[in-house]
Motif scaffolding. Sequence first.
Motif, PDB file in Angstrom:
ATOM      1  N   SER A   1       0.794  -1.246   0.132  1.00 33.50           N
ATOM      2  CA  SER A   1       0.014   0.107   0.036  1.00 33.50           C
ATOM      3  C   SER A   1       0.805   1.208  -0.069  1.00 33.50           C
ATOM      4  O   SER A   1       1.909   1.297   0.425  1.00 33.50           O
ATOM      5  CB  SER A   1      -0.794   0.017   1.223  1.00 33.50           C
ATOM      6  OG  SER A   1      -1.341  -1.228   1.617  1.00 33.50           O
ATOM      7  N   VAL A   2       0.383   2.250  -0.469  1.00 25.98           N
ATOM      8  CA  VAL A   2       1.011   3.510  -0.319  1.00 25.98           C
ATOM      9  C   VAL A   2       1.371   3.660   1.154  1.00 25.98           C
ATOM     10  O   VAL A   2       0.720   3.159   2.127  1.00 25.98           O
ATOM     11  CB  VAL A   2       0.144   4.723  -0.885  1.00 25.98           C
ATOM     12  CG1 VAL A   2       0.067   4.648  -2.405  1.00 25.98           C
ATOM     13  CG2 VAL A   2      -1.274   4.978  -0.295  1.00 25.98           C
TER      14      VAL A   2
ATOM     15  N   GLY B   1      -6.044  -0.756  -9.065  1.00 26.25           N
ATOM     16  CA  GLY B   1      -5.118  -1.497  -8.031  1.00 26.25           C
ATOM     17  C   GLY B   1      -5.713  -1.020  -6.779  1.00 26.25           C
ATOM     18  O   GLY B   1      -5.187  -0.118  -6.185  1.00 26.25           O
TER      19      GLY B   1
ATOM     20  N   LEU C   1      -5.694  -3.418  -3.804  1.00 26.88           N
ATOM     21  CA  LEU C   1      -5.335  -4.336  -2.708  1.00 26.88           C
ATOM     22  C   LEU C   1      -6.227  -4.384  -1.500  1.00 26.88           C
ATOM     23  O   LEU C   1      -7.526  -4.918  -1.820  1.00 26.88           O
ATOM     24  CB  LEU C   1      -3.778  -3.677  -2.279  1.00 26.88           C
ATOM     25  CG  LEU C   1      -3.007  -4.627  -1.514  1.00 26.88           C
ATOM     26  CD1 LEU C   1      -2.732  -5.846  -2.137  1.00 26.88           C
ATOM     27  CD2 LEU C   1      -1.593  -4.016  -1.066  1.00 26.88           C
TER      28      LEU C   1
ATOM     29  N   TYR D   1      -6.375   0.669   1.135  1.00 25.70           N
ATOM     30  CA  TYR D   1      -5.679   1.597   1.844  1.00 25.70           C
ATOM     31  C   TYR D   1      -5.586   2.914   1.438  1.00 25.70           C
ATOM     32  O   TYR D   1      -6.110   3.854   1.848  1.00 25.70           O
ATOM     33  CB  TYR D   1      -4.200   1.194   2.553  1.00 25.70           C
ATOM     34  CG  TYR D   1      -3.499   2.000   3.283  1.00 25.70           C
ATOM     35  CD1 TYR D   1      -3.631   1.841   4.484  1.00 25.70           C
ATOM     36  CD2 TYR D   1      -2.589   3.199   2.917  1.00 25.70           C
ATOM     37  CE1 TYR D   1      -3.052   2.815   5.647  1.00 25.70           C
ATOM     38  CE2 TYR D   1      -2.205   3.992   3.824  1.00 25.70           C
ATOM     39  CZ  TYR D   1      -2.306   3.809   5.350  1.00 25.70           C
ATOM     40  OH  TYR D   1      -1.773   4.684   5.911  1.00 25.70           O
ATOM     41  N   SER D   2      -5.032   2.990  -0.045  1.00 27.88           N
ATOM     42  CA  SER D   2      -5.094   4.371  -0.684  1.00 27.88           C
ATOM     43  C   SER D   2      -6.570   4.730  -1.075  1.00 27.88           C
ATOM     44  O   SER D   2      -7.026   5.700  -0.984  1.00 27.88           O
ATOM     45  CB  SER D   2      -4.182   4.114  -1.924  1.00 27.88           C
ATOM     46  OG  SER D   2      -4.755   3.114  -2.734  1.00 27.88           O
TER      47      SER D   2
ATOM     48  N   GLU E   1     -10.025  -3.909  -9.292  1.00 29.26           N
ATOM     49  CA  GLU E   1      -8.948  -4.956  -8.613  1.00 29.26           C
ATOM     50  C   GLU E   1      -9.142  -6.222  -9.299  1.00 29.26           C
ATOM     51  O   GLU E   1     -10.233  -6.615  -9.306  1.00 29.26           O
ATOM     52  CB  GLU E   1      -9.304  -5.132  -7.100  1.00 29.26           C
ATOM     53  CG  GLU E   1      -8.530  -6.213  -6.463  1.00 29.26           C
ATOM     54  CD  GLU E   1      -6.814  -6.221  -6.510  1.00 29.26           C
ATOM     55  OE1 GLU E   1      -6.263  -5.077  -6.370  1.00 29.26           O
ATOM     56  OE2 GLU E   1      -6.197  -7.198  -7.287  1.00 29.26           O
ATOM     57  N   SER E   2      -8.207  -6.854  -9.938  1.00 26.91           N
ATOM     58  CA  SER E   2      -8.166  -8.157 -10.595  1.00 26.91           C
ATOM     59  C   SER E   2      -8.238  -9.284  -9.576  1.00 26.91           C
ATOM     60  O   SER E   2      -8.683 -10.530 -10.082  1.00 26.91           O
ATOM     61  CB  SER E   2      -6.997  -8.368 -11.615  1.00 26.91           C
ATOM     62  OG  SER E   2      -5.762  -8.252 -10.829  1.00 26.91           O
TER      63      SER E   2
ATOM     64  N   HIS F   1      -7.979 -10.028  -2.813  1.00 34.06           N
ATOM     65  CA  HIS F   1      -7.791  -8.530  -2.448  1.00 34.06           C
ATOM     66  C   HIS F   1      -9.258  -7.878  -2.387  1.00 34.06           C
ATOM     67  O   HIS F   1      -9.324  -6.940  -1.323  1.00 34.06           O
ATOM     68  CB  HIS F   1      -6.814  -8.009  -3.459  1.00 34.06           C
ATOM     69  CG  HIS F   1      -5.443  -8.669  -3.634  1.00 34.06           C
ATOM     70  ND1 HIS F   1      -4.505  -8.291  -4.400  1.00 34.06           N
ATOM     71  CD2 HIS F   1      -4.902  -9.710  -3.179  1.00 34.06           C
ATOM     72  CE1 HIS F   1      -3.375  -8.987  -4.160  1.00 34.06           C
ATOM     73  NE2 HIS F   1      -3.789 -10.161  -3.457  1.00 34.06           N
TER      74      HIS F   1
ATOM     75  N   ALA G   1      -7.945  -4.386 -15.170  1.00 31.51           N
ATOM     76  CA  ALA G   1      -8.193  -3.128 -15.453  1.00 31.51           C
ATOM     77  C   ALA G   1      -8.362  -2.919 -16.830  1.00 31.51           C
ATOM     78  O   ALA G   1      -9.367  -2.024 -17.528  1.00 31.51           O
ATOM     79  CB  ALA G   1      -7.179  -2.190 -14.832  1.00 31.51           C
TER      80      ALA G   1
ATOM     81  N   ASP H   1      -2.246   2.608 -10.150  1.00 37.37           N
ATOM     82  CA  ASP H   1      -1.382   1.777  -9.118  1.00 37.37           C
ATOM     83  C   ASP H   1      -1.657   0.176  -9.102  1.00 37.37           C
ATOM     84  O   ASP H   1      -1.522  -0.425  -8.293  1.00 37.37           O
ATOM     85  CB  ASP H   1      -1.657   2.229  -7.672  1.00 37.37           C
ATOM     86  CG  ASP H   1      -0.614   1.809  -6.638  1.00 37.37           C
ATOM     87  OD1 ASP H   1       0.253   1.400  -7.293  1.00 37.37           O
ATOM     88  OD2 ASP H   1      -1.010   1.835  -5.610  1.00 37.37           O
TER      89      ASP H   1
ATOM     90  N   ASP I   1      -0.980  -3.262 -11.721  1.00 35.76           N
ATOM     91  CA  ASP I   1       0.285  -3.898 -12.441  1.00 35.76           C
ATOM     92  C   ASP I   1       1.055  -2.797 -13.369  1.00 35.76           C
ATOM     93  O   ASP I   1       0.489  -1.937 -13.893  1.00 35.76           O
ATOM     94  CB  ASP I   1      -0.022  -5.188 -13.269  1.00 35.76           C
ATOM     95  CG  ASP I   1      -0.922  -5.198 -14.319  1.00 35.76           C
ATOM     96  OD1 ASP I   1      -1.975  -4.111 -13.970  1.00 35.76           O
ATOM     97  OD2 ASP I   1      -1.073  -5.671 -15.091  1.00 35.76           O
TER      98      ASP I   1
ATOM     99  N   TYR J   1      -2.639   1.987 -19.331  1.00 39.28           N
ATOM    100  CA  TYR J   1      -3.771   2.756 -18.427  1.00 39.28           C
ATOM    101  C   TYR J   1      -3.963   4.249 -18.434  1.00 39.28           C
ATOM    102  O   TYR J   1      -4.759   5.048 -18.291  1.00 39.28           O
ATOM    103  CB  TYR J   1      -3.221   2.459 -17.282  1.00 39.28           C
ATOM    104  CG  TYR J   1      -3.231   0.839 -16.637  1.00 39.28           C
ATOM    105  CD1 TYR J   1      -4.263   0.024 -17.394  1.00 39.28           C
ATOM    106  CD2 TYR J   1      -2.554   0.165 -15.696  1.00 39.28           C
ATOM    107  CE1 TYR J   1      -4.151  -1.462 -17.148  1.00 39.28           C
ATOM    108  CE2 TYR J   1      -2.465  -1.061 -15.316  1.00 39.28           C
ATOM    109  CZ  TYR J   1      -3.474  -1.883 -16.030  1.00 39.28           C
ATOM    110  OH  TYR J   1      -3.279  -3.070 -15.789  1.00 39.28           O
TER     111      TYR J   1
HETATM  112  N1  SAH Z   1      -3.459   1.097  -4.345  1.00 40.95           N
HETATM  113  C1  SAH Z   1      -3.243   0.203  -3.237  1.00 40.95           C
HETATM  114  C2  SAH Z   1      -2.007  -0.643  -3.761  1.00 40.95           C
HETATM  115  C3  SAH Z   1      -2.305  -1.390  -4.708  1.00 40.95           C
HETATM  116  S1  SAH Z   1      -1.179  -2.876  -5.082  1.00 40.95           S
HETATM  117  C4  SAH Z   1      -2.661   0.947  -2.173  1.00 40.95           C
HETATM  118  O1  SAH Z   1      -1.864   1.744  -2.117  1.00 40.95           O
HETATM  119  O2  SAH Z   1      -3.272   0.570  -0.797  1.00 40.95           O
HETATM  120  C5  SAH Z   1      -1.566  -3.304  -6.855  1.00 40.95           C
HETATM  121  C6  SAH Z   1      -3.043  -4.028  -6.852  1.00 40.95           C
HETATM  122  O3  SAH Z   1      -3.275  -4.113  -8.315  1.00 40.95           O
HETATM  123  C7  SAH Z   1      -2.856  -5.420  -6.452  1.00 40.95           C
HETATM  124  O4  SAH Z   1      -3.772  -5.628  -5.460  1.00 40.95           O
HETATM  125  C8  SAH Z   1      -3.258  -6.526  -7.663  1.00 40.95           C
HETATM  126  O5  SAH Z   1      -3.775  -7.553  -7.195  1.00 40.95           O
HETATM  127  C9  SAH Z   1      -3.713  -5.399  -8.539  1.00 40.95           C
HETATM  128  N2  SAH Z   1      -3.790  -5.864  -9.965  1.00 40.95           N
HETATM  129  C10 SAH Z   1      -2.625  -6.403 -10.645  1.00 40.95           C
HETATM  130  N3  SAH Z   1      -2.862  -6.675 -11.887  1.00 40.95           N
HETATM  131  C11 SAH Z   1      -3.967  -5.946 -12.210  1.00 40.95           C
HETATM  132  C12 SAH Z   1      -5.107  -5.591 -13.312  1.00 40.95           C
HETATM  133  N4  SAH Z   1      -4.405  -6.060 -14.664  1.00 40.95           N
HETATM  134  N5  SAH Z   1      -5.975  -5.050 -13.116  1.00 40.95           N
HETATM  135  C13 SAH Z   1      -6.234  -4.592 -11.913  1.00 40.95           C
HETATM  136  N6  SAH Z   1      -5.971  -4.856 -10.788  1.00 40.95           N
HETATM  137  C14 SAH Z   1      -4.516  -5.502 -10.847  1.00 40.95           C
END
Ligand code: SAH
Length: 221
Positions: free
Chosen positions: A40-41, A65, A67, A70-71, A89-90, A94, A118, A139, A141, A148
């Motif tokens: 997370s951030v 993204g 997770l 948190y963000s 979220e994929s 999560h 995404a 945030d 992959d 994106y």
């Molecule tokens: N933004 C969060 C951290 C994200 S970590 C924070 O700061 O709290 C990256 C997340 O992206 C992970 O949970 C991962 O499962 C997700 N992810 C990975 N590939 C993805 C995709 N193609 N599409 C959507 N989410 C994806």
Amino acid sequence: MDIELFEQVDRYIESVLSLEDPVLRAVDQSLDEAELPRISVSPAQGKFLHLLARLCSARRILELGTLGGYSTIWLARALPADGRLITIESDAVHAGVAKRNIERAGLADRIEVRIGKALEVLPQLQAEGAAPFDLIFIDADKPPYTEYFQWALRLSRPGTLIIADNVVRDGDILDANSDDERVQGARRFNAALGASQAVTATILQLAGVKGYDGMALAVVK
Ligand code: SAH
Ligand code: DHB
Ligand code: MG
């Protein structure tokens, strides 16, 4: 590099500004319990995102993204009561952890967690005729960051703030020959940002509890 000092200063900043509350600490704990990565951030970065959302009076936020959310929670706390945040979220595990954290934060009415890749969900949003977002946080992959960014532009209006995490990567982005696809993804994204006539942008280096990395900030012209 004195990363330990930067970590200590980050802890000081968290403490002197009382950045975290029980809800945010519970998100960290939920990541540990579900054995999700601790990526997370940071608290100071979460507050930074929150302040940026306030500065642009964001009513509609898009996050790629989630997770554990948190963000997501930091960003959604900047929304007015009728504001909306969509987070993509994929990973269904999560997304489940995030939904519980969002409930606990009392933000379930403002946040929609979309489960899917995404690059599959973004065209759906466009097809649904989604109104432009005021702030978009990238945030997920790293390899498709440039795609994106292109989708972020399609879902924007002049003035939209686009933010992308993890674009410095311990300085590895200097290495044109890196065999790390995340580094190459960030390099392509940074170059696309610099070449884009559609935005005006900068990249900030960040050091602290998350190590040494950076965020890109771009405003749509
Ligand atoms: N933004 C969060 C951290 C994200 S970590 C924070 O700061 O709290 C990256 C997340 O992206 C992970 O949970 C991962 O499962 C997700 N992810 C990975 N590939 C993805 C995709 N193609 N599409 C959507 N989410 C994806
Ligand atoms: C990674 C992803 C992130 O979003 C982050 O903040 C740190 C690391 C990663 O995939 O390595
Ligand atoms: Mg990140």
